[in-house]
Motif scaffolding. Structure first.
Motif, PDB file in Angstrom:
ATOM      1  N   GLU A  22       2.219  11.443  -2.808  1.00 36.58           N
ATOM      2  CA  GLU A  22       1.953  12.845  -2.473  1.00 36.58           C
ATOM      3  C   GLU A  22       2.160  13.709  -3.709  1.00 36.58           C
ATOM      4  O   GLU A  22       3.057  13.457  -4.510  1.00 36.58           O
ATOM      5  CB  GLU A  22       2.897  13.272  -1.352  1.00 36.58           C
TER       6      GLU A  22
ATOM      7  N   ALA B 236       4.981   3.857   2.468  1.00 37.30           N
ATOM      8  CA  ALA B 236       4.684   2.566   1.857  1.00 37.30           C
ATOM      9  C   ALA B 236       4.671   1.509   2.950  1.00 37.30           C
ATOM     10  O   ALA B 236       5.430   1.594   3.926  1.00 37.30           O
ATOM     11  CB  ALA B 236       5.712   2.205   0.790  1.00 37.30           C
TER      12      ALA B 236
ATOM     13  N   VAL C  82       0.884  -1.161   0.000  1.00 34.91           N
ATOM     14  CA  VAL C  82       0.000   0.000   0.000  1.00 34.91           C
ATOM     15  C   VAL C  82       0.922   1.210   0.000  1.00 34.91           C
ATOM     16  O   VAL C  82       1.721   1.401   0.918  1.00 34.91           O
ATOM     17  CB  VAL C  82      -0.942   0.029   1.222  1.00 34.91           C
TER      18      VAL C  82
ATOM     19  N   ARG D  89      -2.868   0.459  -4.115  1.00 30.90           N
ATOM     20  CA  ARG D  89      -2.689  -0.892  -3.574  1.00 30.90           C
ATOM     21  C   ARG D  89      -2.204  -1.805  -4.687  1.00 30.90           C
ATOM     22  O   ARG D  89      -2.789  -1.855  -5.768  1.00 30.90           O
ATOM     23  CB  ARG D  89      -3.999  -1.413  -3.007  1.00 30.90           C
TER      24      ARG D  89
ATOM     25  N   LEU E 225      -3.790   6.862  -2.300  1.00 25.51           N
ATOM     26  CA  LEU E 225      -3.318   5.520  -1.977  1.00 25.51           C
ATOM     27  C   LEU E 225      -3.369   4.639  -3.218  1.00 25.51           C
ATOM     28  O   LEU E 225      -4.295   4.723  -4.016  1.00 25.51           O
ATOM     29  CB  LEU E 225      -4.183   4.880  -0.892  1.00 25.51           C
TER      30      LEU E 225
ATOM     31  N   GLN F 189      -2.834  13.682  -1.181  1.00 24.38           N
ATOM     32  CA  GLN F 189      -2.249  12.352  -1.254  1.00 24.38           C
ATOM     33  C   GLN F 189      -3.254  11.375  -1.854  1.00 24.38           C
ATOM     34  O   GLN F 189      -4.459  11.624  -1.838  1.00 24.38           O
ATOM     35  CB  GLN F 189      -1.845  11.855   0.141  1.00 24.38           C
TER      36      GLN F 189
ATOM     37  N   ALA G 145      -1.506   6.260  -9.581  1.00 22.61           N
ATOM     38  CA  ALA G 145      -2.220   6.963  -8.522  1.00 22.61           C
ATOM     39  C   ALA G 145      -2.869   8.188  -9.142  1.00 22.61           C
ATOM     40  O   ALA G 145      -2.205   8.976  -9.827  1.00 22.61           O
ATOM     41  CB  ALA G 145      -1.269   7.380  -7.409  1.00 22.61           C
TER      42      ALA G 145
ATOM     43  N   THR H  24       1.452   5.384  -0.412  1.00 23.04           N
ATOM     44  CA  THR H  24       0.870   6.715  -0.329  1.00 23.04           C
ATOM     45  C   THR H  24       1.687   7.636  -1.212  1.00 23.04           C
ATOM     46  O   THR H  24       2.892   7.809  -0.997  1.00 23.04           O
ATOM     47  CB  THR H  24       0.879   7.244   1.119  1.00 23.04           C
TER      48      THR H  24
END
Length: 148
Positions: free
Chosen positions: A82, A134, A78, A102, A100, A98, A116, A80
């Motif tokens: 930014e 992460a 997972v 997966r 997420l 931000q 993303a 993240t």
């Protein structure tokens, strides 16, 4: 008492004091045995952003994320991501947006990609995309078969 007798007592007391100090240390080193396994490296080291662009249709920022699997086994990540205007964060600015991502089932030594989707971005500025955090979760072993 003669000087020789005092020297014998001094040597004896020094030996006893040395045993009291160094014997527990020696027992500790002996009992600790082999060194344990090294702690796993942070998941952030397995992840990087390989692309950062503005989608022409939606004007949203799209970051391409690349994950390299760990040699110790299959697992899920997972990440993240930014989105900022500059690589260095501005302490006076509000928290950067931000998103997420997966990536389930990343095999050892495999490279997986994902995107993303970030916020709508002003046309006049160039976005910066980076990994904020992460996490890696090892895959669980499959269910055991019936005992026989």
């Amino acid at each position: 008492m003669s000087a020789l007798k005092w020297q014998g007592w001094a040597v004896g007391l020094t030996v006893v004091a040395g045993l009291l100090v160094f014997a527990p240390l020696g027992l500790y080193v002996w009992a600790s045995g082999e060194p344990g396994a090294a702690p796993p490296r942070p998941a952030v080291e397995d992840v990087r952003v390989t692309g950062c662009r503005i989608d022409p249709g939606s004007h949203r920022v799209v970051a391409t994320v690349e994950v390299s699997g760990r040699p110790e086994g299959r697992g899920a990540y997972v990440v993240t991501v930014e989105f900022r205007e500059r690589a260095t964060p501005d302490p006076a600015a509000a928290r950067a947006p931000q998103a997420l991502v997966r990536l389930p089932g990343v095999d050892p030594a495999a490279t997986e990609h994902a995107e993303a989707l970030g916020p709508i971005w002003p046309v006049s500025t160039t976005p910066w995309c980076g990994v904020a955090a992460a996490e890696f979760t090892p895959a669980e072993a499959g269910p055991a078969g019936p005992a026989g």
